[in-house]
Scaffold this motif. Structure first.
Motif: not given
Length: 870
Positions: A266, A270, A334, A339
């Motif tokens: 991630l 995020h 992102m 993202g």
């Protein structure tokens, strides 16, 4: 008669005054001749021109002067890219108003450019900080807003807490502000954006049609737009995320490697990362650390790969028995895809580095050709080339392309929460253009903030929204925020008290349409569409490779946006683009490691070894590498000093002659002196010819021998140099002129008394003046006058080429005997086959092979080859 030494300072000032007084380079929009628009990227008024300017503008001037001589109506304007932070920095450092600093610099640099003898139409000059210019920019903004090309939203920005301003990615260095050195923060600010992403596919496809752009620039723009075709995949969480999400969506261009998935990643920005961080101080601290890296892809790519295990897990979409951990990772952006990523360490180096660091599995799923599936493994270097899929269940044995399609087809058929688990998708790296800047010295954004009506566009009749002059920089941040009187206004919609927008526009906006404004710079609208459509696109645009992406891409978008609102009717702004090399120079250091200026050094040579000392102290100097001229390394040369010493023509000639224009040029004192000696040589030769011959008559005398040879050489040189200048081969043109001056000098030395030789030498001298005119215009005017020619050479046509003189009277043919080349023969170009055959058979090497026998066959291919079959 004794020749006079060429006095560049006196000659150049005199001719520049003549050109100005006669408005020689002022261009009319009403001229019916074929148009040609040549433009160099306009300069920032930093205070002084540098050698890069000299090279850039000399090249453009050669093109402009040559095209004028070829009969075109040439537009060659000049302006100033005048807004930006340097003026505000100067205001803070020197207690001077940015406007005063800017216009003083413009005045000084204008005079520096004028002494270069550039054929510029100064009547069209403007600076982007002129109220008249940015009024029209505000008008364009409002038209774009009305057309749906502008919007406002919250966005992550780099915030300098000391300077209290947004920083571009390039201004964040090692996590700190480039000027304040303060740790940069990531903030959510409401920003204005241009919708350039709406044109991603169009901007990409149109690159193929820009065949007069360098391939490397088109490739850079293609990569920046970053089209990628892939698959959007939904991974199911084992337990719902804290945001309530049941699935984690990712975008991948490599669905063929899904069986090699090791973990999920991630972005620190995020929504799931942000939500988790609210209750996890360690994760919050990790995210803050990530944000200090900066937001550029380059900064993220080179940073050490770090991650934070969220504790979340997802199911593998193709094998429900596999669970994948979810990490927050510092190398994920992102603003690309979703993202979030799935990571396949065996086939992506970033993923592999991360996997090694956190002891995650590495499962190869692409087998190289000729590799053994039982033993192939990936250790320290990810395998990213072609191969066959293995370790992948139903995909085994497929090619990468077939596997991508098979995965997409399978996941499209699986439904999760009423949606397919996989969906084919095209993504672009290009993001909308954020134009908001929290500074004073820029074009004000013409909108009003009303408590009742919201954000309201300023009325057209209230433009321009002019910058206030009574500001100060005694505190950090944007002075417009503190200027209560300027901010306070009334709402254009309801009339109630309201506040002006205090953000100003990114300076890239200023330079994204200036080329269109030059076509009608005093128009009371952004453009006069008739003039813009006539002159645009720019036929030849010249500038540095450093502008290959942003400036050129933004200009291409802006042209399309202007077309949409009716300001012009074209899509591409620049038909031809040329990116010149840099100007370089040796670097020098004193014994204590300090950079030294070339002007402060004395050189000597002993036994072939070149040494240097500091002129003032006598201390030793280390001669370093050749690098781009820069103030920081002090390896700069002041163009004004060079022009004062040698003249503008010498500086121009050296810049054009030393290397191909797309390559770097090494500035040397010896090279400049060589150019100066050539200027003197041309002037002596022209004086000798002018004093030793009469003006040419209209009747060409009978030409033979050396006179005919010189005429042929002259006309071949004219034709070749014209082609060189058309293709921007300035250094090739210079080499031809050196050679031709040698030919003319030899002919003049041999004697000019015979009428045919006097004619040929005189014609060669006149043509020489015309050929050097684009490159050394002052010397050319002086030579033209000395030869007694009528009018200005700047207004004279390019010399006519007699095509009959380009054809040689003889031709050299290779001779093959039994298929093997044995020699060659020179014969008259119009010789008959019988004559060529007879001459061939008389040659010694042919007779030796034939040994007195008649050949079986002789094949003559006219003007190509002779084949003898023995």
């Amino acid at each position: 008669m004794a020749t006079e030494r060429y006095n560049a300072r006196e000659v150049e000032a005199r001719w520049q005054k003549v050109w100005t007084d006669k408005d020689v380079f002022v261009t009319s929009n009403e001229d019916e001749r074929e148009k040609y628009y040549v433009l160099e990227m306009f300069p920032y008024p930093s205070g002084r021109i540098h050698m890069g300017h000299v090279r850039n503008y000399a090249m453009g001037d050669v093109v402009a002067r040559h095209k004028r001589a070829k009969g075109f109506n040439v537009l060659h304007p000049m302006g100033w890219d005048a807004f930006g932070m340097p003026a505000e920095n100067a205001a803070m450092q020197n207690n001077v108003h940015p406007k005063d600093w800017t216009y003083e610099n413009i005045a000084f640099m204008r005079e520096q450019l004028k002494i270069m003898g550039l054929s510029l139409d100064w009547s069209r000059e403007f600076a982007t900080c002129d109220v008249e210019y940015y009024e029209q920019q505000q008008r364009l903004f409002l038209k774009f807003l009305e057309a749906g090309l502008v919007y406002r939203k919250n966005a992550k920005v780099n915030w300098d807490p000391v300077d209290m301003t947004v920083l571009a990615n390039e201004q964040v260095i090692d996590g700190r502000g480039w000027r304040s050195d303060a740790l940069v923060e990531q903030r959510e600010l409401t920003q204005w954006f241009f919708k350039i992403s709406d044109y991603s596919e169009e901007l990409l496809e149109a690159l193929d049609g820009l065949d007069r752009w360098p391939d490397k620039v088109r490739l850079m723009q293609k990569n920046w737009i970053g089209k990628s075709e892939g698959l959007r995949v939904r991974f199911e969480f084992i337990e719902a995320a804290p945001t309530g999400d049941q699935v984690l969506e990712i975008f991948t261009t490599r669905p063929d490697t899904l069986f090699g998935a090791s973990f999920m990643g991630l972005s620190p920005d995020h929504p799931i990362s942000t939500k988790l961080a609210e209750s996890n101080p360690e994760l919050q601290a990790f995210i803050e650390e990530c944000r200090r890296i900066g937001t550029t892809a380059e900064a993220i790519e080179t940073a050490e790969k770090n991650g934070f295990d969220t504790g979340l897990k997802v199911k593998h979409p193709l094998d429900a028995s596999i669970e994948l951990p979810v990490y927050v990772a510092n190398f994920i952006l992102m603003d690309y895809g979703t993202g979030a990523i799935f990571a396949c360490p065996a086939h992506d180096q970033r993923d592999l580095d991360f996997a090694h660091k956190y002891d995650l599995p590495v499962r190869p799923v692409v087998l190289p050709k000729d590799a053994d599936a039982a033993t192939f493994e990936v250790t320290n270097e990810a395998y990213t080339d072609d191969g066959t899929i293995f370790n992948s269940g139903f995909l085994n044995g497929m090619s990468i392309g077939a596997a991508k399609n098979a995965v997409a087809k399978k996941l499209e058929e699986i439904i999760i929460s009423d949606e397919p688990q996989g969906e084919r998708q095209v993504n672009y790296r290009l993001r909308d253009w954020g134009i908001s800047r929290q500074r004073y010295w820029g074009c004000p954004i013409p909108v009003i903030h009303c408590d009742d009506c919201g954000v309201v566009p300023e009325k057209d009749e209230n433009l321009p929204v002019e910058l206030p002059s009574d500001i100060n920089f005694d505190k950090p941040g944007n002075p417009l925020d503190r200027h209560t009187e300027w901010r306070s206004t009334s709402c254009p919609a309801c009339g109630k008290p309201a506040l002006r927008e205090t953000d100003t526009m990114d300076t890239f906006v200023d330079s994204s349409w200036y080329f269109a404004r030059f076509t009608a710079p005093r128009c009371d609208q952004p453009t006069d569409p008739k003039a813009a459509n006539h002159w645009l696109p720019v036929d030849q645009y010249i500038g540095g490779i450093e502008h290959a992406i942003l400036h050129l891409l933004y200009s291409r978008f802006f042209t399309r946006a202007m077309q949409k609102v009716g300001a012009l009717d074209i899509k591409e702004p620049f038909k031809g683009l040329f990116t010149q090399g840099m100007v370089t120079h040796e670097t020098y250091k004193s014994s204590d490691g300090k950079w030294l200026n070339p002007a402060d050094i004395t050189f000597s040579e002993t036994d072939g070894k070149r040494t240097a000392i500091h002129t003032e102290t006598g201390g030793p100097v280390t001669i370093g590498s050749i690098e781009k001229m820069s103030k920081s390394k002090k390896n700069t040369v002041d163009p004004t000093d060079i022009i004062d010493t040698y003249g503008a023509d010498t500086a121009r000639w050296f810049m054009l002659s030393d290397s191909p224009p797309e390559r770097d040029v090494i500035w040397t004192e010896e090279g400049v002196q060589g150019s100066w000696r050539f200027v003197q040589r041309v002037w002596r030769l022209v004086q000798e010819i002018a004093d030793g011959t009469e003006a040419r008559s209209n009747e060409i005398p009978e030409m033979t021998g050396k006179a005919l040879d010189l005429r042929r050489a002259t006309h071949k040189t004219i034709a070749a140099i014209s082609k060189d200048l058309e293709s921007l081969g300035f250094n090739r043109a210079v080499a031809r002129i050196y050679e031709h001056v040698n030919q003319i000098g030899k002919a003049a030395h041999d004697g000019m008394s015979a009428p045919e030789m006097a004619y040929a030498v005189r014609e060669a001298a006149e043509s020489l003046a015309q050929m050097i005119a684009p490159m050394m215009p002052h010397l050319a005017e002086e030579c033209w006058t000395k030869l007694g020619m009528y009018g200005l050479i700047s207004e004279t046509d390019w010399p006519h080429v007699d095509d009959s003189l380009l054809v040689e009277d003889t031709v050299t043919l290779p001779i093959q005997i039994n298929g093997k080349r044995r020699g060659e023969i020179t014969v008259a170009r119009d010789a008959s086959k019988e004559v060529v055959e007879a001459a061939t058979l008389e040659l010694d090497f042919v007779q030796r092979v034939l040994e007195g026998r008649a050949p079986r066959k002789v094949i003559v291919v006219p003007q190509r080859i002779v084949n003898v079959v023995a």
